[in-house]
Design an enzyme around this catalytic site. Structure first.
Site, PDB file in Angstrom:
ATOM      1  N   LYS A 209      31.545  41.409  37.989  1.00  0.00           N
ATOM      2  CA  LYS A 209      30.716  40.332  37.458  1.00  0.00           C
ATOM      3  C   LYS A 209      31.063  39.014  38.160  1.00  0.00           C
ATOM      4  O   LYS A 209      30.201  38.283  38.601  1.00  0.00           O
ATOM      5  CB  LYS A 209      30.951  40.228  35.950  1.00  0.00           C
ATOM      6  CG  LYS A 209      30.145  39.170  35.263  1.00  0.00           C
ATOM      7  CD  LYS A 209      30.395  39.203  33.764  1.00  0.00           C
ATOM      8  CE  LYS A 209      29.893  37.943  33.110  1.00  0.00           C
ATOM      9  NZ  LYS A 209      30.196  37.891  31.681  1.00  0.00           N
ATOM     10  N   GLU A 215      41.928  43.254  41.737  1.00  0.00           N
ATOM     11  CA  GLU A 215      41.941  44.708  41.925  1.00  0.00           C
ATOM     12  C   GLU A 215      40.712  45.164  42.710  1.00  0.00           C
ATOM     13  O   GLU A 215      40.807  45.914  43.678  1.00  0.00           O
ATOM     14  CB  GLU A 215      41.948  45.425  40.564  1.00  0.00           C
ATOM     15  CG  GLU A 215      43.220  45.287  39.754  1.00  0.00           C
ATOM     16  CD  GLU A 215      43.236  44.083  38.838  1.00  0.00           C
ATOM     17  OE1 GLU A 215      42.500  43.101  39.099  1.00  0.00           O
ATOM     18  OE2 GLU A 215      44.014  44.102  37.857  1.00  0.00           O
TER      19      GLU A 215
HETATM   20  O1  F6P Z   1      40.300  42.149  32.144  1.00  0.00           O
HETATM   21  C1  F6P Z   1      39.516  41.005  32.110  1.00  0.00           C
HETATM   22  C2  F6P Z   1      38.138  41.194  32.655  1.00  0.00           C
HETATM   23  O2  F6P Z   1      37.583  39.936  32.793  1.00  0.00           O
HETATM   24  C3  F6P Z   1      37.258  42.092  31.792  1.00  0.00           C
HETATM   25  O3  F6P Z   1      36.719  41.446  30.706  1.00  0.00           O
HETATM   26  C4  F6P Z   1      36.258  42.537  32.793  1.00  0.00           C
HETATM   27  O4  F6P Z   1      35.528  43.630  32.327  1.00  0.00           O
HETATM   28  C5  F6P Z   1      37.148  42.844  33.967  1.00  0.00           C
HETATM   29  O5  F6P Z   1      38.140  41.836  33.925  1.00  0.00           O
HETATM   30  C6  F6P Z   1      36.499  42.902  35.309  1.00  0.00           C
HETATM   31  O6  F6P Z   1      35.879  41.701  35.651  1.00  0.00           O
HETATM   32  P1  F6P Z   1      34.829  41.595  36.828  1.00  0.00           P
HETATM   33  O7  F6P Z   1      33.670  42.451  36.503  1.00  0.00           O
HETATM   34  O8  F6P Z   1      34.468  40.151  36.910  1.00  0.00           O
HETATM   35  O9  F6P Z   1      35.509  42.079  38.086  1.00  0.00           O
END
Ligand code: F6P
Length: 539
Positions: A209, A215
């Site tokens: 998102k 990661e």
């Molecule tokens: O662990 C925190 C978090 O923000 C979650 O709420 C989210 O689903 C995940 O990290 C991954 O975030 P992104 O989709 O922005 O990579």
């Protein structure tokens, strides 16, 4: 209109529930069943292909009345309206919470800042459909002209758990594409997946998102480097697609703009599988099945929004859970799916439930002095019976459990299905009734062993009985838990849609990462400092 802001412990209902708990704590459910032959009928909700029996709980009709009174006093109805009308109920991040819009039909209207978001959602859905069909039909090809055989979802948290759980749960409906999920920053994860792949026939879906998550970006970069061992930069456009709100960062990663599937900041990560985040689901089971999943969720949304609280499944399950969490002080809840397909269901729910309701400050920003989010855990039955059920049956802790079962087996092996379902029914019966000393004695047990074979029973369960595991019924089931999360957040007067609690560890990790490469080490507590040196010496 903001969410109501009411401390539940100041309500009249809370006071009544507290007093009522002292009576209920001494009652055995067995007696409640004996006293009322219609108990099961009264405490069951049959809706669509769902049959939800909540009669095996330490409740009476009086409990339910007080819980409904609590829901009224904390203005649950108004809160539901607030959510569906696109109010910025994720107040701490200034965002609406509209995952429900993602599964609404084309004629629906959901407004964010005065703009109906439904047309945009359906444009993205059409893009997902086209893309899915091209990949599945083999019309879209890799850089050497071969059709795709494998799809790798690169994401973490909500950008991994939802799609991974649904693909696993709907394995029966899968097509020829093999799907893989890379989430952990542990390089062994990505390398184990890479081992199985042919870059010429693999499609990579980078899901983030924010497109800032360490990661996901690390894994995506490692995969890109590996891909470029054999391919050229221009080939990335054929093999990498992304789902994100952060279009600029996706483009600078090298992904072609036409390969970006947008999402919106009014979709929380842990509620995002219904958006383009679910593209791996669509690829794995086909767009029609993906859409059926969404339609099932939409049916549950309508049920939740419109149904009277008395026959409202998510509201009922949420309030019963509040009853145990806040009055019986139960610390955790188990979710046991009697289907191997639901292998990852509890893991998925852990993020949804614990990231949402693991909060200790109320909607005024004040610390709260009552319990909030429950711990969620579970494994499929019957495996779990041979693992942790001992503790549920005879341990000292009260662990309310949801038992989820499907009447029909997908492969139609009736012999196995009957055995599975006999266990499904037997466990909740055993948890309810237990086994008395007299019953143990009658079995001819040696007297010194009798106490060890007694089961107190009176262990609460909900039975969620569904006709068959289909994309549609799975959609309903997931949405049911999403709404349960919402209701509990409303009762506890917390903000369920932020997750600041995940930030501190991330910040410290980035500082420590720098220290690995520096000779100087910052000030840490002595434990962290020793561990850091230990790692530096060994690595
Ligand atoms: O662990 C925190 C978090 O923000 C979650 O709420 C989210 O689903 C995940 O990290 C991954 O975030 P992104 O989709 O922005 O990579």
């Amino acid at each position: 209109m903001a969410l109501p802001n009411i401390n539940p412990t100041t309500t009249d209902a809370w006071r009544r529930l507290k007093a009522h708990y002292t009576e209920m704590n001494n009652l055995h459910m067995k007696d409640l069943f004996a006293q009322d032959k219609e108990r099961a009928d009264k405490l069951t909700i049959a809706w669509d292909d769902f049959y939800v029996d909540f009669s095996k709980n330490r409740i009476t009709e009086e409990t339910i009345d007080y819980l409904h009174q609590l829901a009224d006093e904390v203005k649950l109805k108004e809160a539901i309206q607030c959510q569906f009308s696109g109010e910025k109920i994720n107040q701490t991040e200034g965002r609406a919470v509209l995952h429900t819009a993602l599964r609404a039909p084309e004629e629906a209207e959901f407004h964010v800042d005065g703009v109906n978001v439904i047309p945009e959602i359906h444009q993205v859905k059409q893009k997902i459909e086209r893309f899915t069909n091209e990949v599945i039909n083999g019309d879209r090809k890799g850089y050497t002209g071969k059709s795709f055989t494998d799809v790798v979802n690169i994401g973490i948290g909500g950008s991994d758990l939802g799609p991974a759980m649904v693909v696993e749960s709907l394995q029966f409906y899968k097509n020829h594409l093999t799907t893989h999920f890379v989430s952990n920053v542990d390089g062994d994860h990505v390398n184990e997946v890479i081992k199985k792949l042919n870059p010429e026939t693999t499609l990579f879906v980078v899901v983030s998102k924010t497109f800032t998550t360490q990661e996901t970006l690390s894994n995506a970069n490692t995969i890109k480097t590996w891909f470029l061992n054999g391919a050229n930069e221009k080939d990335i456009a054929k093999h990498f697609v992304a789902v994100s709100t952060n279009i600029e960062s996706v483009k600078s990663f090298g992904i072609d703009e036409s390969n970006i599937f947008p999402m919106w900041n009014w979709v929380g990560g842990r509620f995002s599988l219904w958006s383009a985040v679910g593209i791996t689901i669509s690829l794995a089971v086909g767009y029609q099945n993906f859409n059926n999943l969404l339609q099932g969720a939409h049916k549950m949304d309508e049920h939740f929004k419109n149904e009277d609280f008395k026959s409202n499944i998510p509201v009922t399950l949420a309030l019963i859970s509040v009853w145990y969490n806040n009055f019986f002080k139960a610390e955790s809840e188990a979710v046991i799916g009697y289907s191997q397909y639901l292998n990852q269901f509890a893991t998925y729910l852990q993020q949804g439930i614990m990231e949402s309701n693991g909060k200790s400050v109320d909607r005024n920003g004040n610390p709260i002095d009552y319990e909030t989010g429950t711990l969620i855990w579970g494994e499929p039955g019957t495996n779990s019976q041979h693992a942790f059920f001992q503790l549920i049956h005879q341990g000292t802790k009260l662990i309310p459990a949801d038992f989820i079962g499907f009447a029909k087996s997908l492969h139609g092996n009736q012999d196995h299905q009957d055995k599975l379902m006999s266990n499904f029914l037997a466990q909740t019966e055993a948890l309810l009734n237990g086994k008395t000393k007299e019953e143990v004695v009658v079995e001819g047990t040696e007297p010194s062993i009798v106490p060890f074979k007694v089961f107190k029973g009176n262990k609460p369960t909900n039975t969620i009985f569904i006709n068959k595991l289909t994309p549609e019924s799975l959609g309903k089931l997931i949405a049911m838990y999403e709404h349960k999360i919402f209701v509990q957040g409303i009762v506890w007067n917390i903000f369920s849609y932020d997750q600041f609690g995940v930030e501190l560890g991330k910040q410290l990790a980035s500082k420590i990462l720098q220290e690995f490469n520096n000779s100087a080490i910052n000030n840490h507590d002595s434990s962290t400092s020793n561990l850091l040196h230990y790692y530096k010496d060994l690595s």
